[in-house]
Structure formats: structure tokens, C-alpha cells
Design a protein around this motif. Structure first.
Motif, mmCIF file in Angstrom:
data_model
loop_
_atom_site.group_PDB
_atom_site.id
_atom_site.type_symbol
_atom_site.label_atom_id
_atom_site.label_comp_id
_atom_site.label_asym_id
_atom_site.label_seq_id
_atom_site.Cartn_x
_atom_site.Cartn_y
_atom_site.Cartn_z
ATOM 1 N N ASP A 147 8.661 12.784 38.937
ATOM 2 C CA ASP A 147 8.245 11.616 38.163
ATOM 3 C C ASP A 147 8.436 10.309 38.916
ATOM 4 O OD1 ASP A 147 7.327 13.091 36.005
ATOM 5 O OD2 ASP A 147 9.285 13.100 35.035
ATOM 6 N N THR A 148 9.340 10.273 39.892
ATOM 7 C CA THR A 148 9.488 9.044 40.674
ATOM 8 C C THR A 148 8.203 8.753 41.432
ATOM 9 O OG1 THR A 148 10.469 10.214 42.551
ATOM 10 C CG2 THR A 148 11.984 9.269 40.935
ATOM 11 N N HIS A 149 7.499 9.798 41.820
ATOM 12 C CA HIS A 149 6.241 9.600 42.538
ATOM 13 C C HIS A 149 5.163 9.032 41.614
ATOM 14 C CE1 HIS A 149 8.156 11.487 45.906
ATOM 15 N NE2 HIS A 149 8.494 12.498 45.133
ATOM 16 N N ARG A 150 5.271 9.330 40.314
ATOM 17 C CA ARG A 150 4.361 8.726 39.343
ATOM 18 C C ARG A 150 4.582 7.221 39.264
ATOM 19 N NH1 ARG A 150 4.498 11.668 33.764
ATOM 20 N NH2 ARG A 150 2.901 10.098 33.346
ATOM 21 N N ASP B 203 1.986 -3.603 42.720
ATOM 22 C CA ASP B 203 1.783 -4.564 41.643
ATOM 23 C C ASP B 203 2.919 -4.452 40.628
ATOM 24 O OD1 ASP B 203 0.932 -6.098 39.514
ATOM 25 O OD2 ASP B 203 -1.003 -5.089 39.298
ATOM 26 N N PRO B 204 3.863 -5.396 40.627
ATOM 27 C CA PRO B 204 4.966 -5.327 39.679
ATOM 28 C C PRO B 204 4.509 -5.278 38.225
ATOM 29 C CG PRO B 204 5.443 -6.941 41.384
ATOM 30 C CD PRO B 204 4.010 -6.525 41.561
ATOM 31 N N ALA B 205 3.459 -6.008 37.881
ATOM 32 C CA ALA B 205 2.970 -6.012 36.499
ATOM 33 C C ALA B 205 2.457 -4.634 36.101
ATOM 34 C CB ALA B 205 1.889 -7.071 36.320
ATOM 35 N N ALA B 206 1.807 -3.935 37.024
ATOM 36 C CA ALA B 206 1.311 -2.586 36.735
ATOM 37 C C ALA B 206 2.485 -1.642 36.482
ATOM 38 C CB ALA B 206 0.449 -2.076 37.881
ATOM 39 N N LEU B 207 3.554 -1.782 37.251
ATOM 40 C CA LEU B 207 4.737 -0.949 37.027
ATOM 41 C C LEU B 207 5.366 -1.264 35.675
ATOM 42 C CD1 LEU B 207 6.705 1.199 38.007
ATOM 43 C CD2 LEU B 207 8.025 -0.632 39.045
ATOM 44 N N GLU B 208 5.447 -2.536 35.322
ATOM 45 C CA GLU B 208 5.995 -2.904 34.021
ATOM 46 C C GLU B 208 5.164 -2.333 32.872
ATOM 47 O OE1 GLU B 208 8.368 -7.011 34.109
ATOM 48 O OE2 GLU B 208 6.276 -7.223 34.737
ATOM 49 N N ARG B 209 3.852 -2.365 33.009
ATOM 50 C CA ARG B 209 2.985 -1.799 31.968
ATOM 51 C C ARG B 209 3.216 -0.294 31.842
ATOM 52 N NH1 ARG B 209 -0.607 -5.472 34.311
ATOM 53 N NH2 ARG B 209 -1.611 -3.833 35.545
ATOM 54 N N PHE B 210 3.303 0.393 32.988
ATOM 55 C CA PHE B 210 3.553 1.827 32.981
ATOM 56 C C PHE B 210 4.888 2.133 32.314
ATOM 57 C CE2 PHE B 210 5.443 5.611 34.855
ATOM 58 C CZ PHE B 210 4.447 6.551 34.638
ATOM 59 N N ALA B 211 5.933 1.396 32.687
ATOM 60 C CA ALA B 211 7.274 1.629 32.127
ATOM 61 C C ALA B 211 7.281 1.389 30.615
ATOM 62 C CB ALA B 211 8.292 0.736 32.826
ATOM 63 N N ALA B 212 6.582 0.355 30.161
ATOM 64 C CA ALA B 212 6.527 0.068 28.722
ATOM 65 C C ALA B 212 5.792 1.164 27.961
ATOM 66 C CB ALA B 212 5.858 -1.284 28.484
ATOM 67 N N ALA B 213 4.796 1.756 28.590
ATOM 68 C CA ALA B 213 4.014 2.814 27.950
ATOM 69 C C ALA B 213 4.703 4.177 28.014
ATOM 70 C CB ALA B 213 2.633 2.909 28.600
ATOM 71 N N GLU B 214 5.676 4.332 28.913
ATOM 72 C CA GLU B 214 6.340 5.620 29.146
ATOM 73 C C GLU B 214 7.869 5.488 29.096
ATOM 74 O OE1 GLU B 214 4.884 8.514 29.590
ATOM 75 O OE2 GLU B 214 2.808 7.961 29.965
ATOM 76 N N PRO B 215 8.426 4.962 27.994
ATOM 77 C CA PRO B 215 9.889 4.765 27.974
ATOM 78 C C PRO B 215 10.680 6.065 28.077
ATOM 79 C CG PRO B 215 8.953 4.373 25.797
ATOM 80 C CD PRO B 215 7.795 4.525 26.758
ATOM 81 N N GLU B 216 10.163 7.137 27.510
ATOM 82 C CA GLU B 216 10.888 8.411 27.590
ATOM 83 C C GLU B 216 10.938 8.916 29.035
ATOM 84 O OE1 GLU B 216 8.217 8.071 25.420
ATOM 85 O OE2 GLU B 216 9.371 7.722 23.597
ATOM 86 N N LEU B 217 9.850 8.748 29.754
ATOM 87 C CA LEU B 217 9.820 9.149 31.165
ATOM 88 C C LEU B 217 10.820 8.318 31.960
ATOM 89 C CD1 LEU B 217 7.562 10.631 33.405
ATOM 90 C CD2 LEU B 217 7.610 8.200 33.942
ATOM 91 N N GLU C 31 2.878 5.639 42.245
ATOM 92 C CA GLU C 31 1.431 5.575 41.998
ATOM 93 C C GLU C 31 1.094 4.506 40.970
ATOM 94 O OE1 GLU C 31 0.238 9.502 40.854
ATOM 95 O OE2 GLU C 31 0.805 10.354 42.791
ATOM 96 N N ALA C 32 1.878 4.416 39.907
ATOM 97 C CA ALA C 32 1.618 3.436 38.849
ATOM 98 C C ALA C 32 1.692 2.009 39.374
ATOM 99 C CB ALA C 32 2.610 3.618 37.706
ATOM 100 N N ALA C 33 2.552 1.790 40.363
ATOM 101 C CA ALA C 33 2.683 0.456 40.950
ATOM 102 C C ALA C 33 1.547 0.145 41.910
ATOM 103 C CB ALA C 33 4.027 0.332 41.669
ATOM 104 N N GLY C 34 0.655 1.113 42.137
ATOM 105 C CA GLY C 34 -0.455 0.879 43.058
ATOM 106 C C GLY C 34 0.000 0.732 44.491
#
Length: 100
Positions: A72-75, A12-26, A78-81
Motif C-alpha cells: 500500500d505504500t506504493h499506492r 503533488d502534495p494536494a493529490a496525496l492529501e486527497r487520496f489520504a482523505a478518501a482512504e483513511p482506513e488504508l 502513485e497517488a502523489a503522481g
């Protein structure tokens, strides 16, 4: 001669975008780790139910070293479902006129 790595991930691209927005330092930390190992270009793209990562590396070995040592790449996967493991393909970069 550098290589272009294309990683395809069903998810899910939107799920990855949400994760990236919530975790900019990661996200920045992962990018810095890639740069330290030689990555010169990195971007994400999305299609219908698919996330694509496009990188440029000096060679395949550099990418494999990065991917194997970055938990962290594996996170991100997972975040992308992701429903399947990522699929990686490497391409030899062609040096031709007109590139930008």
C-alpha cells in the motif's frame, strides 16, 4: 539509538492529501503496520512539488522491512503522481538537552 528516516518524493502534495482523505482506513492500516515493526514517529510534510515523509525507527533495517512488505505504500507514491522513485536518507538521532 534510533534513526530518523526522511523520504523525499517529487509529486503533488494536494493529490496525496486527497487520496489520504478518501482512504483513511488504508492510511491507518499503513500506520499500524509501521508501529508493529517499531516505528515510533511518522508524519508527512510538503513543499513545492515535493512530499516528505519523516519517521523515527529503532534502526534502518526496520524501515526497510516495512517498506518492502507494504504494497500500500506504493499506492501512496502513485497517488502523489511521483515522477521519480522515492529517495530515502537516514540520520542518527542525537541526544541533546532541550529536545521536545
Amino acid at each position: 539509538m534510533s534513526v530518523i528516516m526522511v523520504l523525499r518524493l517529487d509529486g503533488d502534495p494536494a493529490a496525496l492529501e486527497r487520496f489520504a482523505a478518501a482512504e483513511p482506513e488504508l492510511m491507518d492500516g499503513i500506520a499500524e503496520a509501521g508501529k508493529a515493526l517499531g516505528c515510533t514517529r511518522h508524519m508527512f510534510a510538503a513543499g513545492n512539488g515535493e512530499v516528505i515523509v519523516i519517521d523515527e525507527w529503532p534502526d534502518e533495517a526496520g524501515f526497510h522491512q516495512f517498506f518492502a512488505t507494504q504494497p500500500d505504500t506504493h499506492r501512496l507514491v502513485e497517488a502523489a503522481g511521483a515522477t521519480e522513485p522515492p529517495r530515502m536518507t537516514f540520520y542518527r538521532r542525537l541526544e541533546t538537552p532541550g529536545q521536545f
